[in-house]
Structure formats: structure tokens, C-alpha cells
Design a protein around this motif. Structure first.
Motif, PDB file in Angstrom:
ATOM      1  N   THR A 196      64.268  15.367 -36.699  1.00 20.58           N
ATOM      2  CA  THR A 196      63.363  15.093 -35.578  1.00 20.58           C
ATOM      3  C   THR A 196      61.933  14.882 -36.063  1.00 20.58           C
ATOM      4  O   THR A 196      61.568  15.310 -37.160  1.00 20.58           O
ATOM      5  N   PRO A 197      61.090  14.257 -35.235  1.00 19.63           N
ATOM      6  CA  PRO A 197      59.685  14.111 -35.635  1.00 19.63           C
ATOM      7  C   PRO A 197      58.952  15.437 -35.691  1.00 19.63           C
ATOM      8  O   PRO A 197      58.104  15.645 -36.576  1.00 19.63           O
ATOM      9  N   GLN A 198      59.260  16.365 -34.774  1.00 18.33           N
ATOM     10  CA  GLN A 198      58.513  17.625 -34.791  1.00 18.33           C
ATOM     11  C   GLN A 198      58.815  18.449 -36.032  1.00 18.33           C
ATOM     12  O   GLN A 198      57.917  19.129 -36.572  1.00 18.33           O
ATOM     13  N   HIS A 199      60.040  18.376 -36.538  1.00 14.13           N
ATOM     14  CA  HIS A 199      60.352  19.147 -37.742  1.00 14.13           C
ATOM     15  C   HIS A 199      59.789  18.497 -39.001  1.00 14.13           C
ATOM     16  O   HIS A 199      59.635  19.168 -40.024  1.00 14.13           O
ATOM     17  N   LEU A 200      59.475  17.206 -38.936  1.00 16.17           N
ATOM     18  CA  LEU A 200      58.786  16.555 -40.050  1.00 16.17           C
ATOM     19  C   LEU A 200      57.287  16.833 -40.039  1.00 16.17           C
ATOM     20  O   LEU A 200      56.650  16.918 -41.090  1.00 16.17           O
ATOM     21  N   LEU A 201      56.721  16.980 -38.855  1.00 18.13           N
ATOM     22  CA  LEU A 201      55.262  17.088 -38.727  1.00 18.13           C
ATOM     23  C   LEU A 201      54.740  18.519 -38.687  1.00 18.13           C
ATOM     24  O   LEU A 201      53.589  18.770 -39.060  1.00 18.13           O
ATOM     25  N   ALA A 268      59.845  11.113 -26.736  1.00 15.65           N
ATOM     26  CA  ALA A 268      60.234   9.710 -26.549  1.00 15.65           C
ATOM     27  C   ALA A 268      59.039   8.810 -26.279  1.00 15.65           C
ATOM     28  O   ALA A 268      59.085   7.609 -26.569  1.00 15.65           O
ATOM     29  N   HIS A 269      57.962   9.365 -25.730  1.00 11.35           N
ATOM     30  CA  HIS A 269      56.779   8.579 -25.387  1.00 11.35           C
ATOM     31  C   HIS A 269      56.123   7.940 -26.605  1.00 11.35           C
ATOM     32  O   HIS A 269      55.375   6.966 -26.476  1.00 11.35           O
ATOM     33  N   ALA A 270      56.379   8.506 -27.803  1.00 12.72           N
ATOM     34  CA  ALA A 270      55.731   8.006 -29.015  1.00 12.72           C
ATOM     35  C   ALA A 270      56.626   8.254 -30.230  1.00 12.72           C
ATOM     36  O   ALA A 270      56.139   8.560 -31.314  1.00 12.72           O
ATOM     37  N   ALA A 271      57.920   8.101 -30.048  1.00 11.60           N
ATOM     38  CA  ALA A 271      58.861   8.552 -31.074  1.00 11.60           C
ATOM     39  C   ALA A 271      58.662   7.860 -32.417  1.00 11.60           C
ATOM     40  O   ALA A 271      58.456   8.516 -33.443  1.00 11.60           O
ATOM     41  N   ILE A 272      58.746   6.544 -32.443  1.00 16.52           N
ATOM     42  CA  ILE A 272      58.654   5.860 -33.729  1.00 16.52           C
ATOM     43  C   ILE A 272      57.240   5.986 -34.306  1.00 16.52           C
ATOM     44  O   ILE A 272      57.043   6.023 -35.529  1.00 16.52           O
ATOM     45  N   GLU A 273      56.254   6.102 -33.439  1.00 18.84           N
ATOM     46  CA  GLU A 273      54.882   6.299 -33.912  1.00 18.84           C
ATOM     47  C   GLU A 273      54.732   7.650 -34.612  1.00 18.84           C
ATOM     48  O   GLU A 273      54.015   7.769 -35.620  1.00 18.84           O
ATOM     49  N   LEU A 274      55.390   8.684 -34.087  1.00 24.43           N
ATOM     50  CA  LEU A 274      55.344  10.008 -34.714  1.00 24.43           C
ATOM     51  C   LEU A 274      56.009   9.979 -36.086  1.00 24.43           C
ATOM     52  O   LEU A 274      55.502  10.575 -37.052  1.00 24.43           O
ATOM     53  N   TYR A 275      57.129   9.302 -36.187  1.00 15.86           N
ATOM     54  CA  TYR A 275      57.772   9.172 -37.492  1.00 15.86           C
ATOM     55  C   TYR A 275      56.870   8.400 -38.460  1.00 15.86           C
ATOM     56  O   TYR A 275      56.773   8.757 -39.646  1.00 15.86           O
ATOM     57  N   LYS A 281      51.801  10.016 -43.985  1.00 16.19           N
ATOM     58  CA  LYS A 281      51.100  11.161 -44.591  1.00 16.19           C
ATOM     59  C   LYS A 281      51.521  11.400 -46.036  1.00 16.19           C
ATOM     60  O   LYS A 281      50.745  11.954 -46.821  1.00 16.19           O
ATOM     61  N   VAL A 282      52.730  11.001 -46.378  1.00 16.24           N
ATOM     62  CA  VAL A 282      53.194  11.201 -47.763  1.00 16.24           C
ATOM     63  C   VAL A 282      53.334   9.866 -48.494  1.00 16.24           C
ATOM     64  O   VAL A 282      53.999   9.783 -49.540  1.00 16.24           O
ATOM     65  N   GLY A 283      52.701   8.818 -47.965  1.00 19.68           N
ATOM     66  CA  GLY A 283      52.688   7.528 -48.641  1.00 19.68           C
ATOM     67  C   GLY A 283      54.066   6.890 -48.767  1.00 19.68           C
ATOM     68  O   GLY A 283      54.364   6.251 -49.794  1.00 19.68           O
ATOM     69  N   ALA A 284      54.908   7.037 -47.735  1.00 22.66           N
ATOM     70  CA  ALA A 284      56.288   6.555 -47.827  1.00 22.66           C
ATOM     71  C   ALA A 284      56.656   5.613 -46.689  1.00 22.66           C
ATOM     72  O   ALA A 284      57.819   5.555 -46.274  1.00 22.66           O
ATOM     73  N   LEU A 285      55.719   4.849 -46.189  1.00 18.76           N
ATOM     74  CA  LEU A 285      56.011   3.958 -45.072  1.00 18.76           C
ATOM     75  C   LEU A 285      57.102   2.938 -45.398  1.00 18.76           C
ATOM     76  O   LEU A 285      57.851   2.504 -44.518  1.00 18.76           O
TER      77      LEU A 285
END
Length: 349
Positions: A196-201, A268-275, A281-285
């Protein structure tokens, strides 16, 4: 990098509820994702293919007319699930998996399975008919520390399931620990995981430091920083066993901000943006497209999407809430800036 164009992603773990909440949250997902695995933990749960088709029709009925979004339906495993249910699900073109909730593990999981060993014949049928098993991987023992529930589930339950059913495709959903990452990495290719995005951020400090912040409370719960770092490393590694699953789980704000708040983050309002923010942040886009758009489709044996989406690095402020009238949902990062913005067919969101 200030602009990123990727193949349109899919969400391989999504809650959208039903009724008025569905109408409020679904357009956010439909703008960003081509497909999503829809969780079946409604009240009552979605346990038969006929119920799943009814739910699918409800979803389709509230989609914006211009939307190309496709819901991928799942069934809720209970102690009453039959081999005939598995056969019918496997033969239905709109059913893509079964979901195992340990009874009492999370929202609307009371109808779940207390002891997975009691449904091993169902797992055998799923293996035979080649339909994936999605697992909320936590024990619910009162004597087990909540921060250890995922690790203990792997040790007590998941190791045995994978040994007993070596050809059963399994997704360990919303992994949260280095233990889960190592398990998936070392497992056969039939085993995958969503993140999930929250567990990454965020780590657990985001939820507990400076006062309890209920909108960061989800299950499995946020863990220590070392676990967050392990998840980021897995997501950005290019390992196809790890792919996007938001676990976006909307609750009314009043149900989160009370003495016994519900578990779940609405993202869901910003899902892909959060990812994108997490990967940036870790230079892995450059690794985001595989994680978001390719690996999940490959695991589910579905064609990769052909449309694309564009992300622009341009800060915007997340609204304090979404909905109107009695529907008020507080999103993840409410009132805070996000670095990336979605552009779809020339329109920004």
C-alpha cells in the motif's frame, strides 16, 4: 524528472463499499486505474458468484459515462464455501479470486475463517481450478502483539498452506514487515504480494507521535521504520512478485474519529500520486511502471493495459474531505501538500 508517462496502472486490492459511499469514492479510482480487484467484505459479505455479479452491476451503474474502468470481482471465503462455489467462480469470467479473512482480523471480517485448515479442501479446489487466493495475513490471537501478527501468521499458517498447495497462486496482501518481504522473495513464483502507499510512506510514528492520528490507522497496522524501508526496497526492486494494491478503505470521518475508530486509510483520491512520491523519494521513478502497471497483470494472467497516464511534479493541496451531505470522508494526507499531480487526457486532477 518533472513529468512521468506510464502505462495506466491497475489496483490489485481495493475497497469501494456500496451505496452512497461507492458513488463518492469510485470516480477517484476510475480516473487513475484501468482495473481493480474489488474486495468482497460488504455487509453481508459477497460469497457467491451471483452476489458478485450484482455488486459488479452496481459498480458499473455509478461509473462516469466516459470511464473505461473494469471491476474485477472476488468472493469472500467462509466456513460454508463449497467446492461447487469454487467451480462456479472459476467458470465466471468476472470472478478473479477468493479472499481469506481470518475471523475478526479487520473491517467486516466477522464472517471469516477461524482456522484455515478447516477449508483446506477448498484450497485444493482452488488449486485445481486455478483461481487465486488472496490473504489478509494476520493472526487474531489476543495474546499476540498487534505488531507481530503478520510474522506469526506466516510462521503458523502461511508456510503450511504453501507447502500443502504448491500450485495455488497466492497474494499476501498489504504486506507490512521485512518478514513478509523475505517470505515472498524466497517463495515460489506462485506467491506474490501487494504493498500500500501508506506502508511505503509512513511508519508507526505517523499514527502515534504528537497524539493519535486515526486516519493513519489501518490493518495491518503501520510498523517500525526498518519494516517501511524493507517495503520500499521490495517495491522499487523490480521484483515482479511485488505490485500495487492500495487497500484504499473509505470510512465516514465520524467512524474514524471516535473512541473506537475503524481501521482503513482512504487513498484512492491520490493513489498513483502517493506511490510516485514514495518512489521519487528514493530516486526510483523508473521502477514505478513495472510495480504499478505490469507485474500485477502478469500475475493474474491478464493483458497489460494499452492506455497511458501522465504524472506531473507540481505540488497541490489534498482537500480536507470528500463527499457531501451525510457522506464525509477524510483522505490520507488531508490538508497536506502532495508533490505529484495526475493528468488524464490533458486534464489535471
Amino acid at each position: 524528472m518533472n513529468k512521468l508517462i506510464i502505462t495506466q496502472p491497475d489496483d490489485w486490492h481495493l475497497h469501494i463499499r456500496n451505496g452512497e459511499i461507492l458513488k463518492t469514492v469510485l470516480p477517484h479510482t476510475a480516473k487513475r486505474f484501468a482495473r481493480a480487484i474489488i474486495m468482497p467484505n460488504l455487509k453481508p459479505p459477497v460469497t457467491t458468484f451471483r452476489q458478485a455479479l450484482q455488486y459488479r452491476n452496481e459498480i458499473l451503474s455509478v461509473l462516469p459515462s466516459e470511464s473505461h474502468f473494469t471491476p474485477l470481482m472476488t468472493l469472500y471465503l467462509t466456513g460454508s464455501t463449497t467446492i461447487q462455489d469454487v467451480k462456479e467462480a472459476a467458470e465466471c469470467e468476472h470472478i478473479y479470486a477468493f479472499k481469506l479473512y481470518p475471523a475478526g482480523a479487520t473491517t467486516n471480517s466477522d464472517a471469516g475463517v477461524a482456522d484455515p485448515k478447516t477449508i483446506y479442501p477448498i484450497f485444493e479446489a482452488m488449486q485445481q481450478f486455478d483461481i487465486p487466493l488472496l490473504i489478509h495475513g494476520e493472526v487474531v490471537d489476543q495474546d499476540c502483539d498487534i505488531f507481530d501478527r503478520e510474522r506469526v501468521f506466516i510462521e503458523r499458517t502461511l508456510n503450511d498452506i504453501t507447502r500443502q498447495f504448491p500450485n495455488l497462486r497466492i497474494v499476501l496482501e498489504h504486506v507490512t514487515t521485512s518478514d513478509a518481504v523475505e517470505f515472498v522473495k524466497s517463495a515460489p513464483n506462485t506467491i506474490a504480494a501487494t504493498i500500500t502507499p501508506q506502508h511505503l510512506l509512513y511508519n508507526r510514528n505517523a499514527m502515534l507521535v504528537g497524539g493519535i492520528k486515526p486516519h493513519y490507522y489501518c490493518l495491518p497496522i503501520l510498523k517500525r521504520e526498518r519494516h517501511r524501508q524493507a517495503l520500499v526496497a521490495a517495491a522499487t526492486s523490480g521484483n515482479p512478485k511485488f505490485f500495487l494494491g492500495t487497500d484504499s478503505a473509505p470510512h465516514l470521518t465520524g467512524s474514524k474519529e471516535n473512541a473506537c475508530g475503524c481501521a482503513g486509510c482512504f487513498s484512492a483520491h491520490a493513489a498513483i500520486e502517493l506511490y510516485a512520491e514514495a518512489f521519487d523519494k528514493v530516486g526510483a521513478l523508473e521502477k514505478l511502471e513495472g510495480f504499478a502497471s505490469f507485474f500485477g497483470a502478469d500475475f493474474y494472467r491478464l493483458p497489460r493495459n494499452t492506455r497511458s497516464v501522465t504524472l506531473i511534479k507540481e505540488p497541490w493541496l489534498v482537500p480536507e474531505s470528500y463527499g457531501h451531505g451525510e457522506i464525509n470522508i477524510t483522505p490520507l494526507k488531508a490538508g497536506e501538500p502532495l508533490a505529484w499531480k495526475l493528468e488524464v487526457e490533458g486534464r489535471e486532477y
